[in-house]
Design a protein around this motif. Structure first.
Motif, short mmCIF file in Angstrom:
data_model
loop_
_atom_site.label_atom_id
_atom_site.label_comp_id
_atom_site.label_asym_id
_atom_site.label_seq_id
_atom_site.Cartn_x
_atom_site.Cartn_y
_atom_site.Cartn_z
N ASP A 256 0.83 -1.20 0.00
CA ASP A 256 0.00 0.00 0.00
C ASP A 256 0.86 1.25 0.00
OD1 ASP A 256 -2.97 0.86 0.42
OD2 ASP A 256 -1.86 2.09 1.84
N ALA A 257 2.00 1.21 0.71
CA ALA A 257 2.89 2.37 0.79
C ALA A 257 3.75 2.52 -0.45
CB ALA A 257 3.79 2.25 2.03
N TRP A 258 4.00 1.44 -1.14
CA TRP A 258 4.85 1.48 -2.34
C TRP A 258 4.07 1.95 -3.56
CZ3 TRP A 258 6.66 -4.20 -1.31
CH2 TRP A 258 7.51 -4.22 -0.19
N THR A 259 2.75 2.03 -3.46
CA THR A 259 1.89 2.33 -4.60
C THR A 259 1.43 3.79 -4.58
OG1 THR A 259 1.05 0.06 -4.45
CG2 THR A 259 -0.17 1.58 -5.85
N ASN A 260 1.39 4.41 -5.75
CA ASN A 260 0.85 5.77 -5.86
C ASN A 260 -0.67 5.65 -5.94
OD1 ASN A 260 0.48 8.49 -6.24
ND2 ASN A 260 1.03 8.46 -8.41
N ASN A 261 -1.33 5.83 -4.82
CA ASN A 261 -2.76 5.56 -4.72
C ASN A 261 -3.61 6.77 -5.12
OD1 ASN A 261 -2.13 2.99 -3.58
ND2 ASN A 261 -1.90 3.94 -1.57
N LYS A 262 -4.54 6.54 -6.01
CA LYS A 262 -5.48 7.59 -6.42
C LYS A 262 -6.67 7.67 -5.48
CE LYS A 262 -2.95 8.49 -9.99
NZ LYS A 262 -2.12 9.72 -9.98
N GLN A 263 -6.98 6.55 -4.81
CA GLN A 263 -8.07 6.51 -3.85
C GLN A 263 -7.53 5.95 -2.54
OE1 GLN A 263 -10.93 4.37 -6.66
NE2 GLN A 263 -12.35 5.61 -5.45
N GLY A 264 -8.28 6.19 -1.48
CA GLY A 264 -7.87 5.68 -0.19
C GLY A 264 -8.74 6.25 0.91
N CYS A 265 -8.79 5.55 2.03
CA CYS A 265 -9.61 5.99 3.15
C CYS A 265 -8.86 6.96 4.06
CB CYS A 265 -10.05 4.78 3.96
SG CYS A 265 -11.06 3.64 3.00
N CYS A 266 -7.55 7.08 3.86
CA CYS A 266 -6.73 8.01 4.62
C CYS A 266 -5.73 8.66 3.67
CB CYS A 266 -5.96 7.27 5.73
SG CYS A 266 -6.98 6.30 6.86
N PHE A 267 -4.95 9.59 4.18
CA PHE A 267 -3.91 10.18 3.36
C PHE A 267 -2.72 10.54 4.24
CE2 PHE A 267 -6.26 13.93 4.79
CZ PHE A 267 -5.25 14.81 5.14
N CYS A 268 -1.57 10.67 3.61
CA CYS A 268 -0.38 11.14 4.31
C CYS A 268 0.26 12.26 3.49
CB CYS A 268 0.63 10.01 4.54
SG CYS A 268 1.31 9.29 3.04
N ILE A 269 0.95 13.16 4.18
CA ILE A 269 1.58 14.28 3.50
C ILE A 269 2.84 14.69 4.24
CG2 ILE A 269 0.16 16.00 4.73
CD1 ILE A 269 0.09 17.59 2.05
N LEU A 270 3.91 14.90 3.49
CA LEU A 270 5.20 15.34 4.03
C LEU A 270 5.53 16.68 3.40
CD1 LEU A 270 7.90 14.68 5.60
CD2 LEU A 270 8.74 13.76 3.42
N ALA A 271 5.90 17.66 4.24
CA ALA A 271 6.20 19.00 3.73
C ALA A 271 7.48 19.52 4.37
CB ALA A 271 5.04 19.95 4.00
N LYS A 272 8.18 20.36 3.62
CA LYS A 272 9.44 20.96 4.09
C LYS A 272 9.22 22.43 4.36
CE LYS A 272 14.29 21.63 2.75
NZ LYS A 272 15.32 21.34 1.72
N LYS A 273 9.73 22.90 5.50
CA LYS A 273 9.59 24.31 5.85
C LYS A 273 10.61 25.13 5.07
CE LYS A 273 8.82 27.22 9.90
NZ LYS A 273 8.77 27.24 11.38
N ASN A 274 10.12 26.13 4.35
CA ASN A 274 10.99 26.95 3.53
C ASN A 274 11.95 27.77 4.40
OD1 ASN A 274 9.64 26.13 1.15
ND2 ASN A 274 8.03 27.64 1.57
N ILE A 275 13.17 27.88 3.95
CA ILE A 275 14.15 28.70 4.65
C ILE A 275 13.92 30.18 4.36
CG2 ILE A 275 16.62 29.21 4.85
CD1 ILE A 275 17.17 26.28 4.21
N ASP A 276 13.53 30.48 3.14
CA ASP A 276 13.25 31.86 2.73
C ASP A 276 11.78 32.16 2.99
OD1 ASP A 276 12.96 34.31 1.58
OD2 ASP A 276 13.77 33.75 -0.38
N GLU A 277 11.51 33.07 3.93
CA GLU A 277 10.13 33.41 4.28
C GLU A 277 9.35 33.97 3.11
OE1 GLU A 277 8.50 32.98 7.05
OE2 GLU A 277 10.12 32.17 8.25
N LYS A 278 10.01 34.53 2.12
CA LYS A 278 9.32 35.16 0.98
C LYS A 278 8.63 34.13 0.09
CE LYS A 278 12.46 39.12 0.75
NZ LYS A 278 13.43 39.88 -0.09
N ILE A 279 9.02 32.85 0.26
CA ILE A 279 8.42 31.80 -0.56
C ILE A 279 6.98 31.55 -0.14
CG2 ILE A 279 8.57 29.36 -1.20
CD1 ILE A 279 11.56 29.54 -0.90
N ALA A 280 6.67 31.83 1.12
CA ALA A 280 5.35 31.51 1.65
C ALA A 280 4.26 32.35 0.98
CB ALA A 280 5.31 31.78 3.17
#
Length: 284
Positions: A256-280
């Motif tokens: 399930d984790a190795w597959t790029n799922n188009k549907q699902g009962c849950c979701f996960c998301i990973l994000a990186k905090k920008n170093i440059d505040e102007k990007i926000a």
């Protein structure tokens, strides 16, 4: 340091019989829902080039904290939770297991700013902050506040990870709920019908100076089948069949984790905090 299996901390706290210990060490843990979350979390962590410390926000029994502390022995892992008894139990167990890189603290995810207490202010910020399913226990307004509190604990260039169910837990269904009514009723009770959607949380992250690194639906057809089968055999006390199925179900969780799922009962998301505040983008 001993080899540690995922959720072994829960097993040890329950003081199980010799038979149950043998079953655990032969077949592994028997909570497939957590196995699916672990598989997606570990896959996402591979996309982080380096981290020295991590915070488990809403750690509960500390399953993921214990696992990370063992896997990354040179990293500092901390867990916070509002449940004082659980924190005390976790700290006793981590001493018994000899984890010098792991600590648990009682803290309230809703406290930040000028309110009494601040989330882990004496120890943060962190390279990685993660919250797995914790936000389901709060209202929509509280979830937004907690998310922003956690954003502030991430170092510039650091990462934050969420794993959450979606509003419609029947988005993927293979086995009818009538075959596992108890677990389905529990899921319905936890689902407020007012949860974050993937796009909504993605927008909130972008508006607060984060760039999305990875996102995926979880509990897709493969993972949901594993979850449903586990609950069917569990509720119907098909114990022998369950032992045979466990290795297969745990493998399906990883698929399930190795597959790029188009549907699902849950979701996960990973994000990186920008170093440059102007990007926000401008926050709403």
């Amino acid at each position: 340091m001993k080899f540690f299996r995922f959720r072994e901390n829960v097993l040890l706290l329950q003081n199980p019989s010799l038979f149950r210990k043998c079953i655990f060490y032969i077949f592994g843990h028997d909570f497939i829902g957590a196995e699916i979350r672990l598989a997606h979390f570990m896959y996402a962590l591979q996309k982080i080039p380096f981290f020295s410390n991590a915070l488990d926000a809403g750690c509960g029994t500390g399953d993921f904290s214990f696992y990370l502390a063992n896997k990354y022995k040179g990293k500092s892992i901390e867990g916070i939770d509002i449940n004082k008894k659980r924190i005390e139990q976790n700290n006793v167990l981590k001493k018994q297991l000899g984890y010098s890189n792991l600590n648990f603290f009682e803290d309230d995810l809703l406290k930040r700013g000028n309110e009494q207490g601040k989330i882990n202010e004496r120890r943060g910020p962190y390279d990685v902050v993660f919250s797995l399913a914790t936000l389901i226990y709060f209202t929509k307004q509280q979830r937004i506040k907690i998310a922003k509190n956690l954003f502030s604990l991430v170092k510039p260039g650091g990462h934050i990870y969420f794993d959450l169910p979606i509003n419609d837990y029947t988005d993927v269904m293979i086995i009818p709920p009538k075959y596992y009514p108890n677990m389905y009723a529990l899921v319905e009770a936890k689902n407020t019908g007012d949860l974050f959607g993937l796009e909504e949380l993605e927008t909130l992250l972008k508006n607060n100076n984060f760039t999305i690194v990875h996102k995926n639906k979880t509990h897709n057809y493969v993972g949901k089948l594993a979850w449903e089968l586990d609950n069917v055999v569990r509720e119907r006390n098909f114990n022998k069949l369950r032992l045979v199925l466990l290795p297969v179900l745990r493998f399906l969780a990883r698929v399930d984790a190795w597959t790029n799922n188009k549907q699902g009962c849950c979701f996960c998301i990973l994000a990186k905090k920008n170093i440059d505040e102007k990007i926000a983008e401008k926050s709403p």
